[in-house]
Write a protein that holds these residues in place. Structure first.
Motif, PDB file in Angstrom:
ATOM      1  N   LEU A  30      65.615  -0.815  -9.022  1.00 46.53           N
ATOM      2  CA  LEU A  30      65.045  -1.599 -10.125  1.00 46.53           C
ATOM      3  C   LEU A  30      63.700  -1.054 -10.611  1.00 46.53           C
ATOM      4  O   LEU A  30      63.475  -0.903 -11.810  1.00 46.53           O
ATOM      5  N   VAL A  31      62.812  -0.779  -9.647  1.00 53.11           N
ATOM      6  CA  VAL A  31      61.472  -0.308 -10.019  1.00 53.11           C
ATOM      7  C   VAL A  31      61.550   1.073 -10.663  1.00 53.11           C
ATOM      8  O   VAL A  31      60.892   1.353 -11.658  1.00 53.11           O
ATOM      9  N   GLY A  32      62.397   1.922 -10.091  1.00 48.76           N
ATOM     10  CA  GLY A  32      62.596   3.234 -10.678  1.00 48.76           C
ATOM     11  C   GLY A  32      63.090   3.105 -12.114  1.00 48.76           C
ATOM     12  O   GLY A  32      62.649   3.837 -13.008  1.00 48.76           O
ATOM     13  N   ALA A  33      63.990   2.157 -12.353  1.00 52.36           N
ATOM     14  CA  ALA A  33      64.529   1.938 -13.694  1.00 52.36           C
ATOM     15  C   ALA A  33      63.423   1.480 -14.650  1.00 52.36           C
ATOM     16  O   ALA A  33      63.332   1.949 -15.787  1.00 52.36           O
TER      17      ALA A  33
ATOM     18  N   ALA C 127      47.743   6.012  -8.139  1.00 51.63           N
ATOM     19  CA  ALA C 127      48.232   6.105  -6.760  1.00 51.63           C
ATOM     20  C   ALA C 127      49.513   6.918  -6.639  1.00 51.63           C
ATOM     21  O   ALA C 127      49.682   7.665  -5.683  1.00 51.63           O
ATOM     22  N   VAL C 128      50.417   6.786  -7.597  1.00 54.50           N
ATOM     23  CA  VAL C 128      51.742   7.383  -7.386  1.00 54.50           C
ATOM     24  C   VAL C 128      52.025   8.661  -8.183  1.00 54.50           C
ATOM     25  O   VAL C 128      52.908   9.427  -7.814  1.00 54.50           O
ATOM     26  N   PHE C 129      51.279   8.926  -9.271  1.00 56.35           N
ATOM     27  CA  PHE C 129      51.677  10.067 -10.095  1.00 56.35           C
ATOM     28  C   PHE C 129      51.319  11.438  -9.505  1.00 56.35           C
ATOM     29  O   PHE C 129      51.917  12.438  -9.889  1.00 56.35           O
ATOM     30  N   ASN C 139      60.721  20.735  -8.091  1.00 56.58           N
ATOM     31  CA  ASN C 139      62.087  20.616  -8.607  1.00 56.58           C
ATOM     32  C   ASN C 139      62.928  19.594  -7.840  1.00 56.58           C
ATOM     33  O   ASN C 139      64.109  19.816  -7.543  1.00 56.58           O
ATOM     34  N   GLU C 140      62.313  18.455  -7.496  1.00 49.62           N
ATOM     35  CA  GLU C 140      63.018  17.345  -6.866  1.00 49.62           C
ATOM     36  C   GLU C 140      62.947  16.137  -7.798  1.00 49.62           C
ATOM     37  O   GLU C 140      62.004  15.993  -8.562  1.00 49.62           O
ATOM     38  N   ILE C 141      63.937  15.233  -7.709  1.00 44.36           N
ATOM     39  CA  ILE C 141      63.785  13.937  -8.359  1.00 44.36           C
ATOM     40  C   ILE C 141      62.668  13.210  -7.623  1.00 44.36           C
ATOM     41  O   ILE C 141      62.682  13.135  -6.398  1.00 44.36           O
ATOM     42  N   PRO C 142      61.640  12.718  -8.351  1.00 45.14           N
ATOM     43  CA  PRO C 142      60.502  12.109  -7.673  1.00 45.14           C
ATOM     44  C   PRO C 142      60.917  11.075  -6.618  1.00 45.14           C
ATOM     45  O   PRO C 142      61.790  10.242  -6.846  1.00 45.14           O
ATOM     46  N   LEU C 143      60.270  11.173  -5.458  1.00 44.14           N
ATOM     47  CA  LEU C 143      60.499  10.284  -4.319  1.00 44.14           C
ATOM     48  C   LEU C 143      60.415   8.832  -4.756  1.00 44.14           C
ATOM     49  O   LEU C 143      61.175   7.977  -4.286  1.00 44.14           O
ATOM     50  N   ILE C 144      59.484   8.563  -5.677  1.00 44.25           N
ATOM     51  CA  ILE C 144      59.243   7.216  -6.177  1.00 44.25           C
ATOM     52  C   ILE C 144      60.535   6.600  -6.715  1.00 44.25           C
ATOM     53  O   ILE C 144      60.705   5.390  -6.740  1.00 44.25           O
ATOM     54  N   PHE C 145      61.476   7.455  -7.159  1.00 39.89           N
ATOM     55  CA  PHE C 145      62.732   6.969  -7.718  1.00 39.89           C
ATOM     56  C   PHE C 145      63.820   6.865  -6.660  1.00 39.89           C
ATOM     57  O   PHE C 145      64.891   6.343  -6.908  1.00 39.89           O
ATOM     58  N   ARG C 146      63.563   7.426  -5.477  1.00 38.13           N
ATOM     59  CA  ARG C 146      64.656   7.517  -4.521  1.00 38.13           C
ATOM     60  C   ARG C 146      64.531   6.588  -3.324  1.00 38.13           C
ATOM     61  O   ARG C 146      65.506   6.072  -2.822  1.00 38.13           O
ATOM     62  N   LYS C 147      63.301   6.391  -2.851  1.00 36.59           N
ATOM     63  CA  LYS C 147      63.153   5.680  -1.593  1.00 36.59           C
ATOM     64  C   LYS C 147      61.989   4.707  -1.656  1.00 36.59           C
ATOM     65  O   LYS C 147      61.095   4.852  -2.460  1.00 36.59           O
ATOM     66  N   GLU C 148      61.969   3.744  -0.789  1.00 32.65           N
ATOM     67  CA  GLU C 148      60.794   2.926  -0.522  1.00 32.65           C
ATOM     68  C   GLU C 148      60.272   2.183  -1.747  1.00 32.65           C
ATOM     69  O   GLU C 148      60.383   2.638  -2.871  1.00 32.65           O
ATOM     70  N   ILE C 149      59.635   1.058  -1.485  1.00 35.57           N
ATOM     71  CA  ILE C 149      59.026   0.286  -2.566  1.00 35.57           C
ATOM     72  C   ILE C 149      57.580   0.749  -2.695  1.00 35.57           C
ATOM     73  O   ILE C 149      56.633   0.040  -2.374  1.00 35.57           O
ATOM     74  N   TYR C 150      57.439   1.981  -3.155  1.00 35.26           N
ATOM     75  CA  TYR C 150      56.136   2.650  -3.187  1.00 35.26           C
ATOM     76  C   TYR C 150      55.289   2.073  -4.320  1.00 35.26           C
ATOM     77  O   TYR C 150      54.207   1.550  -4.114  1.00 35.26           O
ATOM     78  N   ALA C 151      55.817   2.174  -5.536  1.00 35.80           N
ATOM     79  CA  ALA C 151      55.069   1.708  -6.702  1.00 35.80           C
ATOM     80  C   ALA C 151      54.899   0.186  -6.677  1.00 35.80           C
ATOM     81  O   ALA C 151      53.829  -0.329  -7.019  1.00 35.80           O
ATOM     82  N   SER C 152      55.919  -0.545  -6.253  1.00 35.74           N
ATOM     83  CA  SER C 152      55.827  -2.009  -6.212  1.00 35.74           C
ATOM     84  C   SER C 152      54.740  -2.457  -5.251  1.00 35.74           C
ATOM     85  O   SER C 152      54.030  -3.435  -5.517  1.00 35.74           O
ATOM     86  N   ALA C 153      54.617  -1.774  -4.115  1.00 34.38           N
ATOM     87  CA  ALA C 153      53.597  -2.148  -3.146  1.00 34.38           C
ATOM     88  C   ALA C 153      52.212  -2.000  -3.781  1.00 34.38           C
ATOM     89  O   ALA C 153      51.342  -2.868  -3.636  1.00 34.38           O
ATOM     90  N   CYS C 154      51.999  -0.902  -4.519  1.00 38.01           N
ATOM     91  CA  CYS C 154      50.714  -0.695  -5.193  1.00 38.01           C
ATOM     92  C   CYS C 154      50.484  -1.778  -6.243  1.00 38.01           C
ATOM     93  O   CYS C 154      49.368  -2.291  -6.393  1.00 38.01           O
ATOM     94  N   LEU C 188      57.341  -3.441   5.578  1.00 36.43           N
ATOM     95  CA  LEU C 188      58.534  -4.304   5.588  1.00 36.43           C
ATOM     96  C   LEU C 188      59.682  -3.675   4.801  1.00 36.43           C
ATOM     97  O   LEU C 188      60.847  -3.777   5.192  1.00 36.43           O
ATOM     98  N   SER C 189      59.339  -3.017   3.689  1.00 35.54           N
ATOM     99  CA  SER C 189      60.412  -2.473   2.845  1.00 35.54           C
ATOM    100  C   SER C 189      61.120  -1.319   3.535  1.00 35.54           C
ATOM    101  O   SER C 189      62.337  -1.167   3.433  1.00 35.54           O
ATOM    102  N   VAL C 190      60.354  -0.486   4.252  1.00 37.55           N
ATOM    103  CA  VAL C 190      60.979   0.622   4.965  1.00 37.55           C
ATOM    104  C   VAL C 190      61.830   0.068   6.111  1.00 37.55           C
ATOM    105  O   VAL C 190      62.975   0.472   6.313  1.00 37.55           O
TER     106      VAL C 190
END
Lengths: 202, 202, 202
Positions: A30-33, C127-129, C139-154, C188-190
């Motif tokens: 969701l957040v990624g979206a 924090a995340v960019f 050349n990876e899809i940013p981690l922020i889009f793949r795992k963990e509630i990284y941006a939401s936590a911030c 908690l999210s991890v």
């Protein structure tokens, strides 16, 4: 010109949806979206504003832009199937969006006293770089490089707008003429596969 | 110093060609090639100008930069084979280009009163980030991370220029010394494969 | 508030190490590692400063930021194994880093008179960019889009900070409460794999 303001918000909404659908396609959460929707919707205008020095960038000063982007999320969630079935109307919405973004970027740059040709270029940047950033973040070669005469249609639309403004300053018909140009060129290019036919580099 | 201006235009032209050739390699169409040429040629300077706050960015205020980039397109189209055969001279042109971009970026940053070491860094950014953006848009890991001592050569050239300016302010020989440093380091590094040999991280 | 300054430098150091380790993973050379460390450490703040118009961007005006990034290189070289073994502490360091970057970005944006919600967003960008740019360059899809509630936590940490500042302006406890929020949500999210469970788009 209030109707332009609402059209701009509408274009932002359409671009946000295209970013969110790309995120769904890549199985992001969701957040990624939300992030991809945001970046797609405001990325082009943000880059333009940073380049011409109009900071803080536009969407930071008017929360309505953020609101329509957030509103796009539940819309994609509840009506995803409907949106995907709307393919033809979607093409029209999207093209109106890029045509409008071209004109708004062009006007903003002209207002700073920069050259008309640079203003057209900045119009194109406003219209297409949101999608470019979306594709880069999704780890794809930008669509702009692969299919359709996307940037060229905006460029032509920008030129038409400039010419029309020269003869009829401030007339509403100028915007219609410009956006129609973008729609017609894009429609013809997709139908006739221009990008494949006219490529002396291949 | 008019000759610097012409050298700068020449560097822009060389970088535009390298972007267009990358586009041909990726089988992009004409417009994609023009965009990639543009981004490669002005990307580094644009990023530098946005970071140091010199906006609107440089190439927007002088249409000659856009002109030499557009001119690079027919050159690539008609003389592609000749350019590809020129490999050795090309290496020289390209290295003169990055050396010059380093010095110009450095001077522009120094003129704002920023620290000399930051000025050298901004020189390197001007010289190498056009290529980084080209590679990111082509969906490649940037060349700067894979081969050759590209950034280091610019950094050394920048330091030589700073030192030379300290002793002989404004002397034309400073530019020659700096660009020669970049050429020599890059030539030696490619010949002796330095990036493979000196890597304690591998 | 000097302790914040030192925490900021510490966060920069932690982010530089994460960039250098990504470079080692991709088998880049020394210079590539330094560039990726630099970009990861200052990328988010640089983008924020360019968007809000605070140029020249922050790290250019204080060489200590560059120094801690350069210092991260020998640390990674000599103590690589130790760092990789520190996985749990590392998670803590990294989370303190993003929490702090969120608060600093938020404060800087608020100080310009922009809306609080935009300030929280700019905190998240700070924090995340850096990590997003690191992933794009690798050349990876940013981690922020793949795992963990990284941006939401911030984002949540930023909201907590805003609320706390409203009731107790300038209290040191606000920073602690905000960073604790980031740490708890991320932990908690991890542990509970929230990003997989709460995804209506999948």
């Amino acid at each position: 010109m209030t109707y332009i303001y609402y059209l701009d918000l509408f274009g932002t909404f359409v671009f946000a949806i295209s970013g969110i659908l790309a995120a769904v396609d890549k199985k992001l959460d969701l957040v990624g979206a939300l992030i991809l929707g945001f970046v797609t919707a405001v990325g082009g205008g943000t880059l333009r504003d940073m380049m011409i020095g109009e900071t803080p960038v536009g969407w930071m000063k008017d929360l309505n832009y953020g609101l329509v982007i957030v509103a796009a999320l539940p819309v994609c969630f509840f009506w995803k199937k409907i949106i995907l079935r709307l393919k033809k109307s979607w093409f029209l919405f999207d093209t109106i969006g890029i045509g409008l973004f071209t004109i708004l970027g062009l006007q903003k740059t002209l207002a700073l006293g920069l050259s008309p040709i640079i203003a057209v270029l900045m119009g194109v940047v406003s219209a297409v770089f949101g999608g470019v950033i979306r594709d880069v973040l999704s780890n794809e070669i930008p669509l702009i490089f692969r299919k359709e005469i996307y940037a060229s249609a905006c460029f032509a639309g920008g030129l038409v707008f400039l010419a029309a403004e020269y003869f009829f300053p401030g007339a509403m018909i100028n915007i219609l003429a410009s956006i129609s140009t973008v729609i017609i060129i894009r429609y013809l290019s997709v139908r006739n596969q221009w990008s494949i036919k006219f490529n002396p580099l291949s």
